[in-house]
Design a protein around this motif. Sequence first.
Motif, PDB file in Angstrom:
ATOM      1  N   ASN A  53       0.674  -1.357   0.024  1.00 59.07           N
ATOM      2  CA  ASN A  53       0.029  -0.081  -0.094  1.00 59.07           C
ATOM      3  C   ASN A  53       0.703   1.230  -0.076  1.00 59.07           C
ATOM      4  O   ASN A  53       0.673   2.180  -0.684  1.00 59.07           O
ATOM      5  N   THR A  54       2.009   1.142   0.953  1.00 55.69           N
ATOM      6  CA  THR A  54       2.586   2.433   0.826  1.00 55.69           C
ATOM      7  C   THR A  54       3.754   2.634  -0.424  1.00 55.69           C
ATOM      8  O   THR A  54       3.846   3.777  -0.807  1.00 55.69           O
ATOM      9  N   ALA A  55       3.871   1.629  -0.930  1.00 52.94           N
ATOM     10  CA  ALA A  55       4.827   1.541  -2.325  1.00 52.94           C
ATOM     11  C   ALA A  55       3.862   2.237  -3.478  1.00 52.94           C
ATOM     12  O   ALA A  55       4.100   2.965  -4.277  1.00 52.94           O
ATOM     13  N   ILE A  56       2.386   1.856  -3.484  1.00 57.76           N
ATOM     14  CA  ILE A  56       1.532   2.403  -4.402  1.00 57.76           C
ATOM     15  C   ILE A  56       1.566   3.948  -3.942  1.00 57.76           C
ATOM     16  O   ILE A  56       1.430   4.693  -4.970  1.00 57.76           O
ATOM     17  N   GLN A  57       1.535   4.467  -2.904  1.00 56.21           N
ATOM     18  CA  GLN A  57       1.412   5.726  -2.529  1.00 56.21           C
ATOM     19  C   GLN A  57       2.832   6.421  -2.680  1.00 56.21           C
ATOM     20  O   GLN A  57       2.962   7.604  -2.293  1.00 56.21           O
ATOM     21  N   GLY A  58       3.986   5.825  -3.255  1.00 53.51           N
ATOM     22  CA  GLY A  58       5.072   6.473  -3.488  1.00 53.51           C
ATOM     23  C   GLY A  58       6.318   6.464  -2.488  1.00 53.51           C
ATOM     24  O   GLY A  58       7.357   6.885  -2.751  1.00 53.51           O
ATOM     25  N   LEU A  59       5.860   5.650  -1.337  1.00 51.32           N
ATOM     26  CA  LEU A  59       6.978   5.233  -0.312  1.00 51.32           C
ATOM     27  C   LEU A  59       8.087   4.363  -0.721  1.00 51.32           C
ATOM     28  O   LEU A  59       7.603   3.322  -1.335  1.00 51.32           O
ATOM     29  N   SER A  60       9.111   4.432  -0.589  1.00 53.01           N
ATOM     30  CA  SER A  60      10.421   3.502  -0.691  1.00 53.01           C
ATOM     31  C   SER A  60      10.131   2.324   0.477  1.00 53.01           C
ATOM     32  O   SER A  60       9.494   2.633   1.517  1.00 53.01           O
ATOM     33  N   GLU A  61      10.894   1.250   0.131  1.00 51.90           N
ATOM     34  CA  GLU A  61      10.720   0.197   1.233  1.00 51.90           C
ATOM     35  C   GLU A  61      11.605   0.668   2.549  1.00 51.90           C
ATOM     36  O   GLU A  61      11.047   0.339   3.815  1.00 51.90           O
ATOM     37  N   GLU A  62      12.665   1.662   2.312  1.00 49.84           N
ATOM     38  CA  GLU A  62      13.370   1.906   3.548  1.00 49.84           C
ATOM     39  C   GLU A  62      12.467   2.968   4.270  1.00 49.84           C
ATOM     40  O   GLU A  62      12.293   3.153   5.541  1.00 49.84           O
ATOM     41  N   ASP A  63      11.407   3.867   3.477  1.00 45.84           N
ATOM     42  CA  ASP A  63      10.569   4.857   4.163  1.00 45.84           C
ATOM     43  C   ASP A  63       9.606   3.980   4.913  1.00 45.84           C
ATOM     44  O   ASP A  63       9.524   4.541   6.227  1.00 45.84           O
ATOM     45  N   THR A  64       9.023   2.973   4.585  1.00 42.50           N
ATOM     46  CA  THR A  64       8.208   2.064   5.197  1.00 42.50           C
ATOM     47  C   THR A  64       8.727   1.384   6.312  1.00 42.50           C
ATOM     48  O   THR A  64       8.082   1.333   7.395  1.00 42.50           O
TER      49      THR A  64
END
Length: 437
Positions: free
Chosen positions: A113-124
């Motif tokens: 979900n967060t990747a779809i919204q533009g966050l990287s794996e590190e950000d998540t």
Amino acid sequence: MPDSVIAVRNVSKVYALYSKPVHRLLEVFHPAGKKYHTPFRALDSISFELGKGEALGIIGRNGSGKSSLLQLITRIQHPTSGTVEVHGRISALLELGAGFNPEFTGRENVYLNTAIQGLSEEDTDARFQRIAEFADIGEFIDRPVKTYSSGMYVRLAFAAAVSVQPEVLIVDEALAVGDIFFQQKCMTHMKKMMAGCTIVLVSHDMHSIVNLCNRVLLLENGRITFDGDPVQAVSLYTKILHDEQFSSGRKKKMTAATADPPPAVERSPVEDISEWLSVPPEKRSGAGQAVIERLSVTCEGKPVNLVQKGDLINIRLLVHAETALDDIIFGYNIRDRVGNAVFGENSLCLNEPVSHLAAGTSVVEYTFYWPEVYPDTYTITVGIGQGLTALDHVIQCWAHNMVSMNAIAPGRAVHGMFNNNLVSLAVSSSGSAASAL
């Protein structure tokens, strides 16, 4: 508004409705261009602008255009005419678990979900612990979401949506799911976000609308009929619902008026009661020596639809008694949406209650103040009894669940059915307590 985050300008949305799926194909290939569809205008010339940090509520009956408007703002759909401009990152909760893969675990769906919204794996990675704590679903975070309840779905979906720190947050009914503690957590979090985030909230929960939003749009048949103060908007919306609820009764009344006129009814010299609600036989119970024929429930002279602490509720009854009756008791009862009795009272609480009811038709009037109860929808039952005590009397007539009303508590948290204020509070230091010993 030069710094508008959302600008909707003269927007209309028209859908083509087909009675049969095959008509879509026939319309495309018909040599004469025959139209097989019926146009449906879901939105009609909608215009408004929303600035940074504003919280906009959108309310209206089913089919008024709320979901269509949200889909245009989130760019899921495009307007038939007009323009929609949105400046900033959007995070949307339009459907429970939207975008979740039921076979993935909660943890895996958060990263998806967060990747779809533009966050990287590190950000998540940096946000995940906060997301898990906010969702508060325990070990289910590592189980497939197909095993989740609807409440767990929305808890995780909301936690993931707000974790990306969006500039625009769109929420469609998501706050109405989950227990009271999660709802309060969401409301508290959204209030914190309002300083830097623009919020658009669609909900049938009028308490959330009043407490979270500083502005409300009321939609009716695809048009904006009100834009302004939340309390006033909710009041207008509730009035529309009540008008719709009782319109069938009014139509029947008008139809009956074209037939032979009924026998003359003795009218109150105080006022015309013809617009009061009629009590049908199926709504009445009791011995029937005294019968409630009509009633009026008002606040400040207007029909009750929205109530809050301190409102003076005025009840008026048109009562017909076969013979004169003594030891009469008048009262009311307020019930919640599942029928639990929340509060009520009767005339025995008065120092000098009126206990005699003359034969014929009478108008009875009494009042009470609305307390600070949990925000919800309530109904009122009014009644007539005969006796000397509340525990030992004959029920002459009860008119059951005649009027519904929405209770709100602006700026307040209600910690149960109702709030009960503290009488006193004192704090003693350990030194003072030791010397007292």
